[in-house]
Design a protein around this motif. Structure first.
Motif, mmCIF file in Angstrom:
data_model
loop_
_atom_site.group_PDB
_atom_site.id
_atom_site.type_symbol
_atom_site.label_atom_id
_atom_site.label_comp_id
_atom_site.label_asym_id
_atom_site.label_seq_id
_atom_site.Cartn_x
_atom_site.Cartn_y
_atom_site.Cartn_z
ATOM 1 N N MET A 1 0.840 -1.187 0.000
ATOM 2 C CA MET A 1 0.000 0.000 0.000
ATOM 3 C C MET A 1 0.884 1.248 0.000
ATOM 4 O O MET A 1 2.032 1.206 0.428
ATOM 5 C CB MET A 1 -0.932 0.014 1.215
ATOM 6 C CG MET A 1 -0.270 0.214 2.548
ATOM 7 S SD MET A 1 0.749 -1.176 3.091
ATOM 8 C CE MET A 1 -0.505 -2.448 3.229
ATOM 9 N N GLU A 2 0.312 2.341 -0.502
ATOM 10 C CA GLU A 2 1.000 3.628 -0.471
ATOM 11 C C GLU A 2 0.361 4.488 0.605
ATOM 12 O O GLU A 2 -0.860 4.645 0.646
ATOM 13 C CB GLU A 2 0.915 4.337 -1.822
ATOM 14 C CG GLU A 2 1.609 5.696 -1.835
ATOM 15 C CD GLU A 2 1.532 6.401 -3.181
ATOM 16 O OE1 GLU A 2 1.973 7.571 -3.264
ATOM 17 O OE2 GLU A 2 1.037 5.792 -4.154
ATOM 18 N N ALA A 3 1.200 5.035 1.483
ATOM 19 C CA ALA A 3 0.709 5.923 2.539
ATOM 20 C C ALA A 3 0.547 7.327 1.978
ATOM 21 O O ALA A 3 1.482 7.894 1.406
ATOM 22 C CB ALA A 3 1.689 5.931 3.716
ATOM 23 N N LEU A 4 -0.645 7.889 2.138
ATOM 24 C CA LEU A 4 -0.965 9.211 1.594
ATOM 25 C C LEU A 4 -1.377 10.143 2.725
ATOM 26 O O LEU A 4 -2.277 9.827 3.509
ATOM 27 C CB LEU A 4 -2.095 9.093 0.564
ATOM 28 C CG LEU A 4 -1.787 8.177 -0.635
ATOM 29 C CD1 LEU A 4 -3.047 7.907 -1.437
ATOM 30 C CD2 LEU A 4 -0.705 8.794 -1.505
ATOM 31 N N LEU A 5 -0.712 11.285 2.814
ATOM 32 C CA LEU A 5 -0.936 12.226 3.902
ATOM 33 C C LEU A 5 -2.223 13.019 3.681
ATOM 34 O O LEU A 5 -2.480 13.512 2.585
ATOM 35 C CB LEU A 5 0.252 13.177 4.019
ATOM 36 C CG LEU A 5 0.231 14.192 5.170
ATOM 37 C CD1 LEU A 5 0.198 13.478 6.514
ATOM 38 C CD2 LEU A 5 1.441 15.117 5.084
ATOM 39 N N ARG A 6 -3.021 13.154 4.744
ATOM 40 C CA ARG A 6 -4.246 13.946 4.706
ATOM 41 C C ARG A 6 -4.241 14.919 5.887
ATOM 42 O O ARG A 6 -3.689 14.628 6.942
ATOM 43 C CB ARG A 6 -5.477 13.041 4.800
ATOM 44 C CG ARG A 6 -5.612 12.054 3.636
ATOM 45 C CD ARG A 6 -5.931 12.782 2.345
ATOM 46 N NE ARG A 6 -6.187 11.864 1.255
ATOM 47 C CZ ARG A 6 -5.292 11.550 0.317
ATOM 48 N NH1 ARG A 6 -4.058 12.063 0.402
ATOM 49 N NH2 ARG A 6 -5.595 10.740 -0.668
ATOM 50 N N TRP B 1 6.996 12.242 10.815
ATOM 51 C CA TRP B 1 5.774 11.672 11.409
ATOM 52 C C TRP B 1 5.158 10.636 10.479
ATOM 53 O O TRP B 1 4.703 9.577 10.921
ATOM 54 C CB TRP B 1 4.777 12.787 11.699
ATOM 55 C CG TRP B 1 3.465 12.278 12.230
ATOM 56 C CD1 TRP B 1 3.156 11.991 13.530
ATOM 57 C CD2 TRP B 1 2.295 11.967 11.466
ATOM 58 N NE1 TRP B 1 1.866 11.524 13.625
ATOM 59 C CE2 TRP B 1 1.310 11.499 12.375
ATOM 60 C CE3 TRP B 1 1.981 12.041 10.110
ATOM 61 C CZ2 TRP B 1 0.035 11.116 11.963
ATOM 62 C CZ3 TRP B 1 0.714 11.656 9.689
ATOM 63 C CH2 TRP B 1 -0.248 11.191 10.608
ATOM 64 N N VAL B 2 5.140 10.921 9.180
ATOM 65 C CA VAL B 2 4.565 9.989 8.210
ATOM 66 C C VAL B 2 5.316 8.660 8.232
ATOM 67 O O VAL B 2 4.710 7.584 8.265
ATOM 68 C CB VAL B 2 4.585 10.596 6.792
ATOM 69 C CG1 VAL B 2 4.253 9.527 5.747
ATOM 70 C CG2 VAL B 2 3.595 11.746 6.683
ATOM 71 N N VAL B 3 6.640 8.716 8.208
ATOM 72 C CA VAL B 3 7.441 7.487 8.190
ATOM 73 C C VAL B 3 7.191 6.671 9.459
ATOM 74 O O VAL B 3 6.982 5.453 9.401
ATOM 75 C CB VAL B 3 8.936 7.817 8.036
ATOM 76 C CG1 VAL B 3 9.782 6.556 8.182
ATOM 77 C CG2 VAL B 3 9.197 8.452 6.670
ATOM 78 N N ARG B 4 7.210 7.329 10.617
ATOM 79 C CA ARG B 4 6.987 6.612 11.879
ATOM 80 C C ARG B 4 5.594 5.989 11.932
ATOM 81 O O ARG B 4 5.424 4.818 12.304
ATOM 82 C CB ARG B 4 7.161 7.563 13.071
ATOM 83 C CG ARG B 4 8.584 8.036 13.303
ATOM 84 C CD ARG B 4 8.715 8.671 14.677
ATOM 85 N NE ARG B 4 7.747 9.746 14.885
ATOM 86 C CZ ARG B 4 7.993 11.017 14.594
ATOM 87 N NH1 ARG B 4 9.162 11.372 14.091
ATOM 88 N NH2 ARG B 4 7.083 11.958 14.818
#
Length: 453
Positions: free
Chosen positions: A230-235, A265-268
């Motif tokens: 999955m790809e993590a997408l910031l909102r 924060w996103v990576v963690r």
């Protein structure tokens, strides 16, 4: 009559006084007028213009990506570049004009005694042209571009500080317009600048309040139709602005440097979430996380990635970092970081392949595991013969280099079947499912059945 005389040599004192007076009005590095002398020159130019019914232009100039020079070649090289820039600017203006250095890589120009607004445009174009020639710094040839903002007295305002602010605002609009260009100030720019300032404040507060969250979009294997990652997408769900589109806040986070805190924060968060899914019975899933140019320019990026993996007890091969082609063009420090993380087992993919600073040499020089075909080449296939040919060529080339291929933005059965027939490895897009919050993605993993190609 007795005459008593005493003499004292005050040469050094006079020199010291003259030096202090000079430093009070000039920039020590470039020798150009500083902010104080710039303001005096601007005030005098405005007085003369009012008396003679003429115009004055204030030009605000900023070097594009100057930080890269300091980060890669050192501050001595950066100082040399600023000196050369000052020399070129002085050579581009008229004798009665003033070139000043305000701070850092910010320069200003006072164009006095102008008859027409076109005179300012011609000067701006001349400045852009003199920067087409490389600078010889630290044994290297550096190509530096500039962004310029222009405001006019008395048309825009009759206040000197407002003129400087207007020119600064116009310069930022030039950067937004693609850099290496100039923009004249308009009142609408002030409205946008105020909005930008408000959103920047909300962005900082939102980071403290925990207003950010991640959505996850599945990456589906073309071979078996199962979810492989999955790809993590910031909102951003702002208390002041509501749900803010990434296209509105990501560039602002980049410009303000907040992307460093946000990116960490996103990576963690993404790594911690992936660990939960591994424990829940899906140990083969791979998490894709986007990294920006600004993050790669930060010295601690490798440490940040390693810390996130360690905290989540993840193997490095379960993390794939998505980078753009523009990152690969940044220099030797990026190369070092890429190879360091790759040696540890972290995977890399090039996002939006074919739309950036494309160079096939990147595929040879850098440890790339995956290419992601940009949605612009996918949306019209198979009907558009050119896009179909490009997608086919990317897949064939990548496979010959031992690189996997993921197609982005797949929305129709026809696109999916075509990509599958050409040997594409994986796909993502609304054809399968839109990005989901973590809870809904967990439910999807528990209930899903393989998607047909």
């Amino acid at each position: 009559v007795v005459l008593l005389g005493i003499t004292r040599d005050i040469t050094e004192r006079r020199r010291a006084q003259e030096r202090l007076s000079y430093l009070a009005h000039h920039d020590e590095l470039t020798g150009l007028p500083n902010r104080s002398l710039f303001n005096d020159r601007l005030q005098q130019a405005m007085i003369d213009a009012a008396r003679r019914n003429r115009l004055v232009a204030v030009v605000f100039l900023d070097l594009d990506r100057f930080k890269n020079v300091n980060d890669t070649l050192g501050h001595n090289a950066g100082d040399q570049l600023l000196q050369r820039v000052g020399e070129r600017l002085q050579g581009a203006v008229r004798r009665g004009d003033t070139v000043a250095r305000l701070s850092g890589d910010e320069f200003t120009v006072v164009l006095a005694d102008m008859a027409h607004v076109d005179d300012a445009a011609r000067l701006a174009q001349k400045v852009l042209e003199v920067f087409t020639q490389p600078f010889s710094i630290a044994g290297r040839e550096l190509f530096i571009r500039v962004s310029l903002g222009i405001t006019i007295y008395p048309a825009d305002t009759q206040d000197s500080q407002t003129l400087l602010r207007n020119a600064d605002i116009a310069m930022y609009r030039a950067k937004e317009a693609g850099r290496n260009t100039y923009q004249f100030y308009t009142p609408q720019m002030t409205v946008k600048a105020v909005e930008r300032l408000g959103m920047e404040h909300a962005l900082r507060i939102g980071l403290e309040r925990g207003e950010f969250l991640l959505h996850y979009q599945p990456i589906v294997s073309c071979r078996g139709g199962h979810i492989i990652g999955m790809e993590a997408l910031l909102r951003w769900n702002s208390a002041d602005y509501g749900l803010v589109p990434p296209i509105d806040f990501i560039p602002l986070a980049e410009d303000t440097g907040l992307i460093l805190s946000l990116g960490a924060w996103v990576v963690r968060t993404a790594c911690a979430q992936l660990r939960e899914w591994h424990v829940a019975g899906f140990p083969e899933l791979v998490m894709s996380v986007n990294l920006s140019v600004r993050q790669f320019q930060h010295n601690d990026i490798a440490k940040t990635i390693a810390g996130a993996l360690s905290a989540a007890s993840l193997l490095p091969q379960h993390l794939e970092l998505e980078i753009t082609e523009s990152i690969l063009a940044q220099g030797e420090e990026v190369t070092t970081v890429l190879h360091e993380l790759s040696r540890r087992g972290v995977r890399f993919s090039i996002d939006d392949f074919g739309t950036g600073y494309s160079s096939l040499s990147y595929l040879k020089r850098f440890p790339i595991d995956t290419l992601k075909i940009d949605r612009s080449f996918v949306q019209d296939i198979p009907d558009d013969a050119d896009d179909a040919a490009i997608a086919t060529a990317i897949i064939a080339m990548a496979h010959n280099l031992g690189i996997e291929v993921i197609a982005e933005g797949v929305e129709t059965d026809e696109q999916s079947r075509f990509l599958h027939s050409q040997g594409c490895d994986a796909m993502q897009g609304f054809r399968f499912i839109k990005p989901l919050p973590a809870e809904q993605f967990s439910a999807l993993l528990q209930s899903y059945s393989p998607f047909p190609a």
